[in-house]
Design an enzyme around this catalytic site. Structure first.
Site, PDB file in Angstrom:
ATOM      1  N   TYR A 155      -8.843  -5.564  -9.952  1.00  0.00           N
ATOM      2  CA  TYR A 155      -7.398  -5.374  -9.703  1.00  0.00           C
ATOM      3  C   TYR A 155      -6.670  -4.816 -10.930  1.00  0.00           C
ATOM      4  CZ  TYR A 155      -2.611  -6.633  -8.321  1.00  0.00           C
ATOM      5  OH  TYR A 155      -1.278  -6.606  -8.014  1.00  0.00           O
ATOM      6  N   LYS A 159      -4.864  -1.163 -11.367  1.00  0.00           N
ATOM      7  CA  LYS A 159      -3.429  -0.999 -11.626  1.00  0.00           C
ATOM      8  C   LYS A 159      -3.179  -0.170 -12.892  1.00  0.00           C
ATOM      9  CE  LYS A 159      -1.879  -3.144  -7.999  1.00  0.00           C
ATOM     10  NZ  LYS A 159      -1.128  -2.406  -6.975  1.00  0.00           N
TER      11      LYS A 159
HETATM   12  N1  LIG Z   1       2.984 -10.236  -5.284  1.00  0.00           N
HETATM   13  C1  LIG Z   1       2.822 -10.007  -6.574  1.00  0.00           C
HETATM   14  O1  LIG Z   1       2.947 -10.939  -7.410  1.00  0.00           O
HETATM   15  C2  LIG Z   1       2.516  -8.637  -7.075  1.00  0.00           C
HETATM   16  C3  LIG Z   1       2.678  -8.382  -8.456  1.00  0.00           C
HETATM   17  C4  LIG Z   1       2.409  -7.119  -8.929  1.00  0.00           C
HETATM   18  C5  LIG Z   1       2.031  -6.114  -8.056  1.00  0.00           C
HETATM   19  N2  LIG Z   1       1.892  -6.381  -6.736  1.00  0.00           N
HETATM   20  C6  LIG Z   1       1.491  -5.282  -5.864  1.00  0.00           C
HETATM   21  O2  LIG Z   1       2.468  -5.077  -4.873  1.00  0.00           O
HETATM   22  C7  LIG Z   1       1.863  -4.514  -3.715  1.00  0.00           C
HETATM   23  C8  LIG Z   1       2.257  -5.343  -2.505  1.00  0.00           C
HETATM   24  O3  LIG Z   1       1.763  -6.653  -2.667  1.00  0.00           O
HETATM   25  P1  LIG Z   1       2.426  -7.903  -1.937  1.00  0.00           P
HETATM   26  O4  LIG Z   1       2.308  -9.056  -2.860  1.00  0.00           O
HETATM   27  O5  LIG Z   1       3.752  -7.517  -1.408  1.00  0.00           O
HETATM   28  O6  LIG Z   1       1.371  -8.122  -0.765  1.00  0.00           O
HETATM   29  P2  LIG Z   1       1.556  -8.353   0.816  1.00  0.00           P
HETATM   30  O7  LIG Z   1       0.215  -8.783   1.296  1.00  0.00           O
HETATM   31  O8  LIG Z   1       2.729  -9.213   1.095  1.00  0.00           O
HETATM   32  O9  LIG Z   1       1.850  -6.869   1.337  1.00  0.00           O
HETATM   33  C9  LIG Z   1       0.867  -5.878   1.273  1.00  0.00           C
HETATM   34  C10 LIG Z   1       0.919  -5.035   2.530  1.00  0.00           C
HETATM   35  O10 LIG Z   1      -0.078  -3.998   2.385  1.00  0.00           O
HETATM   36  C11 LIG Z   1      -0.737  -3.868   3.640  1.00  0.00           C
HETATM   37  N3  LIG Z   1      -2.062  -3.288   3.430  1.00  0.00           N
HETATM   38  C12 LIG Z   1      -3.161  -3.865   2.889  1.00  0.00           C
HETATM   39  N4  LIG Z   1      -4.194  -3.024   2.907  1.00  0.00           N
HETATM   40  C13 LIG Z   1      -3.757  -1.869   3.475  1.00  0.00           C
HETATM   41  C14 LIG Z   1      -4.362  -0.616   3.766  1.00  0.00           C
HETATM   42  N5  LIG Z   1      -5.664  -0.392   3.506  1.00  0.00           N
HETATM   43  N6  LIG Z   1      -3.601   0.347   4.324  1.00  0.00           N
HETATM   44  C15 LIG Z   1      -2.299   0.116   4.625  1.00  0.00           C
HETATM   45  N7  LIG Z   1      -1.682  -1.061   4.390  1.00  0.00           N
HETATM   46  C16 LIG Z   1      -2.400  -2.040   3.817  1.00  0.00           C
HETATM   47  C17 LIG Z   1      -0.805  -5.284   4.203  1.00  0.00           C
HETATM   48  O11 LIG Z   1      -1.023  -5.287   5.600  1.00  0.00           O
HETATM   49  C18 LIG Z   1       0.554  -5.822   3.798  1.00  0.00           C
HETATM   50  O12 LIG Z   1       1.520  -5.593   4.803  1.00  0.00           O
HETATM   51  C19 LIG Z   1       0.368  -4.499  -3.986  1.00  0.00           C
HETATM   52  O13 LIG Z   1      -0.012  -3.223  -4.425  1.00  0.00           O
HETATM   53  C20 LIG Z   1       0.209  -5.511  -5.088  1.00  0.00           C
HETATM   54  O14 LIG Z   1      -0.905  -5.244  -5.882  1.00  0.00           O
HETATM   55  C21 LIG Z   1       2.128  -7.612  -6.215  1.00  0.00           C
END
Ligand SMILES: NC(=O)c1ccc[n+]([C@@H]2O[C@H](COP(=O)([O-])OP(=O)(O)OC[C@H]3O[C@@H](n4cnc5c(N)ncnc54)[C@H](O)[C@@H]3O)[C@@H](O)[C@H]2O)c1
Length: 269
Positions: A155, A159
């Site tokens: 991961y 990133k």
């Molecule tokens: N939550 C955190 O603390 C955090 C921190 C930093 C970065 N992020 C990043 O933010 C982004 C969203 O994460 P989140 O926490 O909102 O997660 P989440 O699971 O709430 O949302 C992610 C969405 O992506 C969709 N998804 C997954 N695989 C997919 C694919 N192959 N094609 C299309 N859609 C797909 C899922 O169905 C989901 O709706 C990610 O890239 C994650 O790495 C999250």
């Protein structure tokens, strides 16, 4: 002064991958509040339809790791709905914090394929179209882990690669009027984080403790940053990594000393 955001994105068409949940949903909602017609693009159509209905947008199915499907998706967006002026790439998955000898290559590849390759494919599908029209803004969702050492051996490098890609593409399309910037969120309360906490793979108290502000981020806070980078308010900004982390990078090392100071607000005592 409160800025009037209604109408900020009037006439804009925005695509948010991963828009059915969490950070993507926060971005989709914020862009819609500003008047954009938002395409909520996700592998989970049930949730995508719910979000799209709530913001008067469109739900479309996409697997961001499938190159042909992403191209077809971009074609469909532009022929069925119209020219896309903003893209937020939030589709992503987290990973368990395992050592390399326990982390399966299948999991390693899956995270790379969705989080990094999926971001590249989405940019590759929309960037050239925007460049030909001479305008557009792409926001990639990286992570604060791109700039830290954490026990996430797929991961975090994925990133870091997203941040690097954001810089390479900023130069690729900069002269054509297309800006591309990353947002690196700190720990943000979403379905993905909630699931990781339930599995014992993340610790909320620990995540709060490392940040200067002593708390997690909200999806609305990431949505506001994405709206800024999509709007003309950021017209001079491209190729950056906007860290929205409640001070995780700034505060992390304080725990090797006496920890981050508690609040001095009279109202908190
Ligand atoms: N939550 C955190 O603390 C955090 C921190 C930093 C970065 N992020 C990043 O933010 C982004 C969203 O994460 P989140 O926490 O909102 O997660 P989440 O699971 O709430 O949302 C992610 C969405 O992506 C969709 N998804 C997954 N695989 C997919 C694919 N192959 N094609 C299309 N859609 C797909 C899922 O169905 C989901 O709706 C990610 O890239 C994650 O790495 C999250």
């Amino acid at each position: 002064m409160v800025r009037d955001i209604a109408g900020e994105f009037q006439g804009h068409i925005a695509v948010v991958t991963g828009g059915a949940s969490g950070i993507g949903e926060g971005c989709a909602r914020r862009l819609a509040e500003g008047g954009a017609k938002v395409i909520v693009a996700d592998i989970n159509m049930k949730k995508a339809k719910e979000v799209a209905a709530a913001i008067n947008g469109h739900a479309m199915e996409i697997d961001v790791s499938d190159d042909k499907a992403v191209e077809q998706f971009a074609d469909a967006c532009e022929s069925d709905i119209g020219p896309v002026s903003s893209v937020v790439t939030s589709a992503g998955v987290l990973q368990p914090p395992l050592p390399p000898d326990e982390l399966s290559l299948e999991t390693w590849d899956r995270v790379m394929n969705i989080d990094f390759r999926g971001t590249y494919l989405t940019c590759r599908a929309f960037g050239p179209r925007m460049a030909k029209r001479g305008r557009g803004s792409i926001v990639t969702i990286a992570s604060v882990t791109a700039s830290l050492s954490v026990p996430l051996h797929s991961y975090a490098p994925a990133k870091s690669a997203v941040v690097s890609l954001t810089r390479t593409l900023a130069a690729e399309w900069g002269r054509s009027g297309v800006r591309i910037n990353a947002i690196s969120p700190g720990a943000t309360w979403t379905a993905a984080l909630e699931e990781a906490v339930a599995k014992g793979e993340r610790n909320v108290k620990g995540l709060e403790e490392v940040s200067c502000m002593g708390r997690l981020l909200t999806t609305a806070e990431i949505g506001n940053a994405a709206a800024f980078l999509c709007s003309d308010q950021s017209s001079g900004i491209t190729g950056i990594d906007l860290v929205v982390d409640a001070g995780w990078i700034a505060g992390g090392a304080w725990h090797a000393y006496s920890g981050i100071r508690p609040t001095r607000r009279n109202s908190d005592t």
